[in-house]
Motif scaffolding. Structure first.
Motif, short mmCIF file in Angstrom:
data_model
loop_
_atom_site.label_atom_id
_atom_site.label_comp_id
_atom_site.label_asym_id
_atom_site.label_seq_id
_atom_site.Cartn_x
_atom_site.Cartn_y
_atom_site.Cartn_z
N PRO A 1 2.20 5.05 1.00
CA PRO A 1 2.34 5.70 2.31
C PRO A 1 1.07 6.49 2.66
N SER A 2 0.86 6.72 3.92
CA SER A 2 -0.36 7.40 4.36
C SER A 2 -0.43 8.84 3.85
N ASP A 3 0.69 9.46 3.58
CA ASP A 3 0.67 10.84 3.11
C ASP A 3 0.61 10.93 1.57
N TYR A 4 0.47 9.80 0.87
CA TYR A 4 0.39 9.80 -0.59
C TYR A 4 -0.98 10.32 -1.01
N ALA A 5 -0.97 11.35 -1.89
CA ALA A 5 -2.23 11.96 -2.33
C ALA A 5 -2.45 11.82 -3.83
N SER B 1 0.85 -1.20 0.00
CA SER B 1 0.00 0.00 0.00
C SER B 1 0.88 1.24 0.00
#
Length: 143
Positions: free
Chosen positions: A63-67, A61
């Motif tokens: 990264p959590s900051d991927y936009a 998955s």
């Protein structure tokens, strides 16, 4: 030492190699363009996807900051998402096969020409053939 280096550089093999590398690099550019601009769009049209080189399988998955978009191969790769880029790999393999085939054709033609030149040289060195001698004898008898 400088004179030895100069002698080494000016040898025919080194110059031939340099020319071959330069021509090879230019030829690789042509082959890459053929693959990316001609062949792969046809393959992409057959498979129904506009950009075949961006086909991939996510292995993890983002990264959590991927936009970014989840179908943007370059952005996901830059973000460090583990993925299997099989489309790009297939593009490179096709590019290699085209280049290898063209080089095969060039080497095959060069070998054919070299063999023909060797046969002509051998024929010249062996002297006149029996037919040439018989023709000469006939011409002399006519006189």
């Amino acid at each position: 030492m400088f004179s030895e280096f100069k002698e080494f550089i000016l040898k025919g093999n080194v110059l031939d190699l340099a020319v071959a590398v330069i021509i090879g690099a230019a030829f690789a550019t042509i082959t890459t363009s053929l693959t990316e601009d001609v062949i792969m769009p046809i393959v992409s049209a057959i498979l129904g996807t506009p950009d075949f080189s961006s086909m991939f399988i996510l292995l993890g998955s983002p990264p959590s900051d991927y936009a970014g978009a989840m179908d943007d191969y370059a952005a996901l790769k830059e973000a460090g998402v583990p993925m299997l880029g099989w489309g790009q790999f297939l593009t490179v393999v096709i590019n290699f096969l085209i280049l290898a085939f063209i080089i095969f054709l060039i080497v095959r033609y060069a070998n054919k020409v070299m063999k023909q030149m060797e046969e002509e040289k051998a024929a010249e060195e062996s002297g006149p053939t029996e037919i040439d001698l018989l023709t000469e004898i006939r011409d002399n008898l006519k006189k």
